[in-house]
Design an enzyme around this catalytic site. Structure first.
Site, mmCIF file in Angstrom:
data_model
loop_
_atom_site.group_PDB
_atom_site.id
_atom_site.type_symbol
_atom_site.label_atom_id
_atom_site.label_comp_id
_atom_site.label_asym_id
_atom_site.label_seq_id
_atom_site.Cartn_x
_atom_site.Cartn_y
_atom_site.Cartn_z
ATOM 1 N N ASP A 101 53.371 40.293 48.108
ATOM 2 C CA ASP A 101 54.030 40.383 49.169
ATOM 3 C C ASP A 101 53.473 40.490 50.581
ATOM 4 O O ASP A 101 52.151 41.688 50.493
ATOM 5 C CB ASP A 101 55.008 41.539 48.884
ATOM 6 C CG ASP A 101 55.490 41.715 47.575
ATOM 7 O OD1 ASP A 101 56.242 40.190 47.112
ATOM 8 O OD2 ASP A 101 56.031 42.148 46.578
ATOM 9 N N ASP A 115 68.548 39.424 43.387
ATOM 10 C CA ASP A 115 68.380 40.988 43.313
ATOM 11 C C ASP A 115 69.130 41.259 43.474
ATOM 12 O O ASP A 115 70.114 41.751 44.072
ATOM 13 C CB ASP A 115 67.233 41.386 45.025
ATOM 14 C CG ASP A 115 66.648 39.945 45.008
ATOM 15 O OD1 ASP A 115 65.652 38.884 44.219
ATOM 16 O OD2 ASP A 115 66.270 39.691 46.418
#
Length: 240
Positions: free
Chosen positions: A8, A129
């Site tokens: 990330d 998500d």
């Protein structure tokens, strides 16, 4: 089962979040290019990269770094974070990225997702998500009233071949993946499924593999050394 080490990116660094909370950020490596190369050297065969700056801004922020990561690692990469237009999809794929992940826009702009799938086929991955079973968008800041399973079925109808499912409540927590929700998805949609969020051990990866999933993403557990790259290489080679 394909296992994807996760990187990330925030402000040019590799970070991990806790439950998707940008205020609970830990820098795990200041050099994402070195991190990508290290994963590949240790046996990774595919990287999962998220542009967190892009997720917040709604446009690619870290493409140059991502290109350098791919060049250093010499393995395929899939990239998500803020990809909300066809121009952005073109931009990534024409620059050599192997697959792009369309997340928020899959819910808010289904016509865009459909057009991207028609144009690029398997190079488009849809990201779901969810928090408590409901889909979250815009860098996980907004939670909708759409269930994860309903969205997965919609994605399957428009021709999506691969879905990444992230349980936000488990992301970065090392509490184990949501096996129940993954099994539910596996039962109701016939696409390739990648599990994300909560993986804490080799046993978690083995449990996901036993569900017959296409893939799983490992993040914090790798950086904490709860899972080794040798674990990943071995689990990938086991036939369940």
């Amino acid at each position: 089962m394909q296992i994807f080490p996760a990187i990330d990116l925030k402000n040019g660094q590799c970070v991990r979040l806790f439950q998707g909370d940008f205020s609970k950020k830990t820098v795990v490596n200041e050099d994402p290019i070195a991190q990508a190369k290290a994963f590949a050297t240790d046996g990774a065969t595919y990287l999962h990269i998220v542009d967190l700056d892009g997720a917040l801004e709604g446009r690619p922020i870290n493409l140059e770094i991502i290109q350098r990561m791919k060049k250093a690692a010499k393995i395929p990469v899939q990239v998500g974070g803020g990809i909300r237009s066809m121009a952005q999809v073109d931009y990534y794929l024409e620059s050599g990225i192997d697959r792009v992940i369309i997340g928020s826009a899959a819910l808010t702009n289904p016509d865009f997702l459909r057009a991207a799938v028609q144009k690029y086929g398997a190079k488009i991955v849809a990201g779901i998500d969810a928090k408590n079973g409901f889909v979250a968008t815009r860098g996980w800041l907004d939670v909708s009233q759409v269930s994860y399973l309903d969205l997965a079925k919609r994605m399957e109808k428009v021709g999506v071949e691969t879905i990444i499912y992230t349980d936000i409540s488990r992301d970065g927590t090392l509490t184990g993946p949501n096996l129940e929700q993954m099994a539910n998805l596996k039962e109701h949609v016939k696409v390739s499924l990648i599990a994300s969020g909560g993986v804490s051990s080799r046993a978690d990866l083995e449990a996901l593999a036993q569900l017959g999933l296409y893939g799983a993403i490992a993040g914090k557990a790798l950086y904490n050394h709860d899972i080794s790259m040798s674990d990943i290489v071995e689990v990938e080679q086991i036939a369940y």
